[in-house]
Design a protein around this motif. Structure first.
Motif, mmCIF file in Angstrom:
data_model
loop_
_atom_site.group_PDB
_atom_site.id
_atom_site.type_symbol
_atom_site.label_atom_id
_atom_site.label_comp_id
_atom_site.label_asym_id
_atom_site.label_seq_id
_atom_site.Cartn_x
_atom_site.Cartn_y
_atom_site.Cartn_z
ATOM 1 N N TYR A 96 0.974 -1.123 0.226
ATOM 2 C CA TYR A 96 -0.051 -0.173 0.199
ATOM 3 C C TYR A 96 0.907 1.255 0.157
ATOM 4 N N GLY A 97 2.040 1.164 0.746
ATOM 5 C CA GLY A 97 2.942 2.408 0.734
ATOM 6 C C GLY A 97 3.337 2.620 -0.591
ATOM 7 N N THR A 98 3.632 1.679 -1.293
ATOM 8 C CA THR A 98 4.290 1.731 -2.722
ATOM 9 C C THR A 98 3.077 2.589 -3.756
ATOM 10 N N LEU A 99 1.856 2.049 -3.474
ATOM 11 C CA LEU A 99 0.832 2.507 -4.404
ATOM 12 C C LEU A 99 0.571 4.049 -3.945
ATOM 13 N N ALA A 100 0.565 4.027 -2.774
ATOM 14 C CA ALA A 100 0.247 5.814 -2.314
ATOM 15 C C ALA A 100 1.547 6.635 -2.921
ATOM 16 N N GLY A 101 2.714 6.044 -2.727
ATOM 17 C CA GLY A 101 3.731 6.835 -3.158
ATOM 18 C C GLY A 101 3.638 7.324 -4.516
ATOM 19 N N VAL A 102 3.103 6.148 -5.514
ATOM 20 C CA VAL A 102 2.995 6.662 -6.895
ATOM 21 C C VAL A 102 2.127 7.882 -7.087
ATOM 22 N N THR A 103 0.721 7.937 -6.588
ATOM 23 C CA THR A 103 0.042 9.131 -6.640
ATOM 24 C C THR A 103 0.453 10.236 -5.905
ATOM 25 N N GLY A 104 0.880 10.067 -4.740
ATOM 26 C CA GLY A 104 1.583 11.076 -3.855
ATOM 27 C C GLY A 104 2.612 12.062 -4.386
ATOM 28 N N VAL A 105 3.510 11.265 -5.158
ATOM 29 C CA VAL A 105 4.684 12.037 -5.762
ATOM 30 C C VAL A 105 3.930 12.730 -6.888
ATOM 31 N N ALA A 106 3.323 12.171 -7.766
ATOM 32 C CA ALA A 106 2.646 12.815 -8.620
ATOM 33 C C ALA A 106 1.822 13.946 -8.391
ATOM 34 N N ALA A 107 1.161 14.077 -7.361
ATOM 35 C CA ALA A 107 0.318 15.117 -6.890
ATOM 36 C C ALA A 107 1.136 16.188 -6.486
ATOM 37 N N LEU A 108 2.557 15.839 -5.871
ATOM 38 C CA LEU A 108 3.498 17.105 -5.625
ATOM 39 C C LEU A 108 4.010 17.667 -7.054
ATOM 40 N N ALA A 109 4.356 16.761 -7.889
ATOM 41 C CA ALA A 109 4.831 17.392 -9.009
ATOM 42 C C ALA A 109 3.787 18.260 -9.885
ATOM 43 N N TYR A 110 2.355 17.724 -9.728
ATOM 44 C CA TYR A 110 1.490 18.692 -10.457
ATOM 45 C C TYR A 110 1.253 19.901 -9.547
ATOM 46 N N LEU A 111 1.391 20.005 -8.285
ATOM 47 C CA LEU A 111 1.384 21.137 -7.593
ATOM 48 C C LEU A 111 2.486 22.116 -7.702
ATOM 49 N N ALA A 112 3.823 21.562 -8.158
ATOM 50 C CA ALA A 112 4.664 22.181 -8.579
ATOM 51 C C ALA A 112 4.498 22.881 -9.948
ATOM 52 N N MET A 113 3.829 22.285 -10.944
ATOM 53 C CA MET A 113 3.566 22.736 -12.147
ATOM 54 C C MET A 113 2.603 23.763 -12.240
ATOM 55 N N ALA A 114 1.456 23.458 -11.120
ATOM 56 C CA ALA A 114 0.265 24.436 -11.098
ATOM 57 C C ALA A 114 0.601 25.786 -10.796
ATOM 58 N N LEU A 115 1.598 25.801 -9.680
ATOM 59 C CA LEU A 115 2.385 26.957 -9.174
ATOM 60 C C LEU A 115 3.094 27.590 -9.872
ATOM 61 N N GLY A 116 3.652 27.119 -11.130
ATOM 62 C CA GLY A 116 4.543 27.879 -12.079
ATOM 63 C C GLY A 116 5.910 27.351 -11.898
ATOM 64 N N PHE A 117 5.997 26.294 -10.889
ATOM 65 C CA PHE A 117 7.501 25.940 -10.732
ATOM 66 C C PHE A 117 8.000 24.767 -11.568
ATOM 67 N N GLY A 118 9.197 24.512 -11.560
ATOM 68 C CA GLY A 118 9.583 23.178 -12.144
ATOM 69 C C GLY A 118 9.874 23.106 -13.651
ATOM 70 N N THR A 119 10.082 24.303 -13.986
ATOM 71 C CA THR A 119 10.278 24.418 -15.719
ATOM 72 C C THR A 119 11.638 25.194 -15.890
ATOM 73 N N VAL A 120 12.618 24.772 -16.604
ATOM 74 C CA VAL A 120 13.929 25.417 -16.849
ATOM 75 C C VAL A 120 14.038 25.573 -18.339
ATOM 76 N N PRO A 121 14.658 26.664 -18.802
ATOM 77 C CA PRO A 121 15.038 26.860 -20.237
ATOM 78 C C PRO A 121 16.321 26.093 -20.678
ATOM 79 N N THR A 122 16.188 25.609 -21.587
ATOM 80 C CA THR A 122 17.320 24.695 -22.341
ATOM 81 C C THR A 122 17.401 25.078 -23.941
ATOM 82 N N PRO A 123 18.539 24.939 -24.461
ATOM 83 C CA PRO A 123 18.612 25.078 -25.983
ATOM 84 C C PRO A 123 17.383 24.261 -26.730
ATOM 85 N N GLY A 124 17.007 23.086 -26.148
ATOM 86 C CA GLY A 124 15.761 22.787 -26.974
ATOM 87 C C GLY A 124 14.408 23.011 -26.503
ATOM 88 N N GLY A 125 14.329 23.941 -25.607
ATOM 89 C CA GLY A 125 12.967 24.574 -25.161
ATOM 90 C C GLY A 125 12.929 24.375 -23.771
#
Length: 262
Positions: A42-71
């Motif tokens: 159960y901890g493994t399963l909760a970790g999947v969606t829990g980590v994804a939720a944190l990633a989406y929170l960062a994207m929703a707040l405008g964090f987590g994107t860096v410029p690179t030569p490819g975009g």
């Protein structure tokens, strides 16, 4: 356009947050009712969606994107995949119980795929396409492992375990195959999708491949009783892994191989 991608990020956050509830509730209920929590599962399963939720929170707040030569490189998204895809493979391994070498190899190939995607986004021209090709070749190897190598281990388990494993494995293979297709159609590839559409599709795929996986796994949690879950990847199996990772079958068949070395 920015508002559109932000809206989809918030939707992703809500979906992943909701998807974290079933395994946590099942974990709590199981522990309260029987005293056997199946914590690793159960901890493994909760970790999947829990980590994804944190990633989406960062994207929703405008964090987590860096410029690179490819975009612009969506770091939060790729960090999410670097953590959650190995967790999904780990859960499949907990059901199939392959050797540690095989499971570790599949996770290593998975990391190569994600790293190749990151490098392909950050570069341009021929280099970018070569790196994408490397990631695609690694994915083909991963699919072979999921379709051929892991089932050989799962075939030794009970029918219910094989059924749950097969369903989750199929969800994983079918949906993960769509990610590189979206990469090709998005601005990272041929540019046929707008950033907002790319975000929409990735959110949809993440919801089905992560939340869907978790819901199906929790619904099939009765299979865990047939595995002797407390002898999973926990402290009780560490000694076995040091001396070869296998335990001899007893007369009543209680003991099984638990992610041992080949």
């Amino acid at each position: 356009m920015l508002a559109d991608t932000t809206v989809w990020a918030w939707i992703g956050l809500l979906a992943m947050g909701a998807g974290t509830v079933p395994p946590l509730w099942a974990w709590y209920s199981r522990s309260s009712e029987t005293g056997e929590s199946h914590a690793v599962y159960y901890g493994t399963l909760a970790g999947v969606t829990g980590v994804a939720a944190l990633a989406y929170l960062a994207m929703a707040l405008g964090f987590g994107t860096v410029p690179t030569p490819g975009g612009d490189l969506p770091v939060a998204r790729y960090v999410d995949w670097l953590i959650t895809t190995p967790l999904l493979l780990l859960y499949l391994g907990l059901l199939a119980r392959p050797s540690r070498r095989l499971l570790g190899g599949l996770i290593a190939v998975d990391v190569v795929i994600i790293a190749g995607g990151i490098a392909a986004v950050a570069t341009v021209g021929t280099v970018s396409w070569v790196l994408f090709g490397v990631a695609a070749a690694a994915y083909a190897a991963l699919v072979y492992g999921l379709l051929v190598s892991l089932p050989r281990s799962a075939s030794a388990e009970a029918d219910r375990v094989r059924a749950v494993f097969g369903t989750l494995r199929n969800i994983t293979v079918v949906l993960w195959t769509l990610y590189p297709v979206v990469w090709l159609l998005a601005p990272t590839g041929f540019g046929l999708l707008t950033p907002a559409t790319e975000m929409l599709v990735f959110v949809y795929l993440d919801i089905v491949s992560k939340v869907g996986f978790v819901v199906v796994a929790v619904a099939g949690a009765d299979a865990l009783d047939r595995l002797g879950a407390e002898r999973g990847l926990g402290a009780g199996s560490e000694a076995a892994s040091l001396d070869g990772g296998t335990a001899a079958d007893s007369a009543d068949g209680e003991h099984t191989t638990v992610l041992g070395d080949d």
